[in-house]
Design a protein around this motif. Structure first.
Motif, PDB file in Angstrom:
ATOM      1  N   LEU A   1       5.711   1.490 -10.205  1.00 24.21           N
ATOM      2  CA  LEU A   1       4.768   0.776 -11.421  1.00 24.21           C
ATOM      3  C   LEU A   1       3.262   0.860 -10.962  1.00 24.21           C
ATOM      4  O   LEU A   1       2.901  -0.422 -10.607  1.00 24.21           O
ATOM      5  CB  LEU A   1       5.350  -0.654 -11.712  1.00 24.21           C
ATOM      6  N   PRO A   2       2.505   1.957 -10.952  1.00 26.17           N
ATOM      7  CA  PRO A   2       1.177   2.001 -10.467  1.00 26.17           C
ATOM      8  C   PRO A   2       0.485   1.037 -11.495  1.00 26.17           C
ATOM      9  O   PRO A   2       0.386   1.478 -12.766  1.00 26.17           O
ATOM     10  CB  PRO A   2       1.093   3.422 -10.648  1.00 26.17           C
ATOM     11  N   ILE A   3      -0.565   0.384 -10.973  1.00 26.44           N
ATOM     12  CA  ILE A   3      -1.451  -0.220 -11.729  1.00 26.44           C
ATOM     13  C   ILE A   3      -2.849   0.148 -11.141  1.00 26.44           C
ATOM     14  O   ILE A   3      -3.363  -0.838 -10.636  1.00 26.44           O
ATOM     15  CB  ILE A   3      -1.090  -1.831 -11.994  1.00 26.44           C
TER      16      ILE A   3
ATOM     17  N   SER B   1      -7.039  12.403  -9.978  1.00 27.38           N
ATOM     18  CA  SER B   1      -6.407  11.076 -10.024  1.00 27.38           C
ATOM     19  C   SER B   1      -5.471  10.909 -10.837  1.00 27.38           C
ATOM     20  O   SER B   1      -4.198  10.191 -10.682  1.00 27.38           O
ATOM     21  CB  SER B   1      -7.290   9.986 -10.425  1.00 27.38           C
ATOM     22  N   GLN B   2      -5.389  11.475 -12.069  1.00 30.18           N
ATOM     23  CA  GLN B   2      -4.186  11.639 -12.902  1.00 30.18           C
ATOM     24  C   GLN B   2      -2.939  12.093 -12.361  1.00 30.18           C
ATOM     25  O   GLN B   2      -1.891  11.604 -12.657  1.00 30.18           O
ATOM     26  CB  GLN B   2      -4.606  12.372 -14.254  1.00 30.18           C
ATOM     27  N   LEU B   3      -3.120  13.343 -11.475  1.00 25.94           N
ATOM     28  CA  LEU B   3      -2.032  14.014 -10.776  1.00 25.94           C
ATOM     29  C   LEU B   3      -1.520  13.107  -9.845  1.00 25.94           C
ATOM     30  O   LEU B   3      -0.232  12.975  -9.625  1.00 25.94           O
ATOM     31  CB  LEU B   3      -2.279  15.243 -10.277  1.00 25.94           C
TER      32      LEU B   3
ATOM     33  N   ARG C   1       0.682  -1.039   0.032  1.00 25.73           N
ATOM     34  CA  ARG C   1       0.081  -0.133  -0.085  1.00 25.73           C
ATOM     35  C   ARG C   1       0.931   1.240   0.015  1.00 25.73           C
ATOM     36  O   ARG C   1       1.902   1.442   0.947  1.00 25.73           O
ATOM     37  CB  ARG C   1      -0.884  -0.040   1.145  1.00 25.73           C
ATOM     38  N   TYR C   2       0.558   2.196  -1.060  1.00 30.01           N
ATOM     39  CA  TYR C   2       1.360   3.208  -1.055  1.00 30.01           C
ATOM     40  C   TYR C   2       0.866   4.487  -2.070  1.00 30.01           C
ATOM     41  O   TYR C   2       0.433   4.103  -3.071  1.00 30.01           O
ATOM     42  CB  TYR C   2       3.013   2.948  -1.817  1.00 30.01           C
ATOM     43  N   ASN C   3       0.611   5.733  -1.548  1.00 29.92           N
ATOM     44  CA  ASN C   3      -0.214   6.650  -2.037  1.00 29.92           C
ATOM     45  C   ASN C   3       0.286   8.208  -1.686  1.00 29.92           C
ATOM     46  O   ASN C   3       0.919   8.082  -0.569  1.00 29.92           O
ATOM     47  CB  ASN C   3      -1.641   6.571  -2.398  1.00 29.92           C
TER      48      ASN C   3
ATOM     49  N   PRO D   1      -3.290   2.970  -5.526  1.00 31.20           N
ATOM     50  CA  PRO D   1      -2.275   4.228  -5.784  1.00 31.20           C
ATOM     51  C   PRO D   1      -3.179   5.408  -5.761  1.00 31.20           C
ATOM     52  O   PRO D   1      -2.544   6.546  -5.856  1.00 31.20           O
ATOM     53  CB  PRO D   1      -1.747   3.714  -7.160  1.00 31.20           C
ATOM     54  N   LEU D   2      -4.427   5.503  -6.103  1.00 30.66           N
ATOM     55  CA  LEU D   2      -5.205   6.632  -6.200  1.00 30.66           C
ATOM     56  C   LEU D   2      -5.941   7.392  -4.691  1.00 30.66           C
ATOM     57  O   LEU D   2      -6.626   8.238  -5.030  1.00 30.66           O
ATOM     58  CB  LEU D   2      -6.174   6.445  -7.367  1.00 30.66           C
TER      59      LEU D   2
END
Length: 114
Positions: free
Chosen positions: A77-79, A62-64, A10-12, A37-38
């Motif tokens: 490597l966000p998915i 979310s894009q940022l 878990r990372y964001n 990620p989001l």
């Protein structure tokens, strides 16, 4: 035995408890896949730092959030999961957003303050 090629934790922007794991991956050239990620919570709310900076880039929060992850580490490597083509296209477009060093610091500081 097999070599480890990636780690998923878990990372964001809001949850960076696994920062040491990310650093260990970067030191060893191991891919790091951020789970959830989001997640940006109040940072993405209207008027929040993620929302404000996203507007400057004509992007969605979310894009940022994805662009921030990509700038954070070369092994990131966000998915992000999605079931809609439109969201997939938005997610892919996040790779073209150039987050400045000042924006990166602002978001990093805002996320760690929560």
């Amino acid at each position: 035995m097999a070599p480890i090629v990636s780690v998923q934790n878990r990372y964001n922007l809001m949850d960076r408890a696994d920062e040491p794991v990310l650093e260990a991956c970067a030191d060893r050239g191991i891919g790091f896949i951020p789970w959830f990620p989001l997640a940006a919570g109040p940072l993405a709310a209207p008027g929040g730092p993620l929302h404000r900076i996203a507007e400057r880039h004509h992007a969605r929060p979310s894009q940022l959030a994805l662009a921030w992850l990509l700038k954070r580490s070369p092994v990131m490597l966000p998915i992000p999961g999605t079931s809609k083509v439109a969201h997939l296209e938005e997610n892919v477009a996040a790779g073209q957003i150039e987050v400045s060093d000042a924006e990166f610091e602002e978001l990093s500081n805002a996320g760690s303050a929560r």
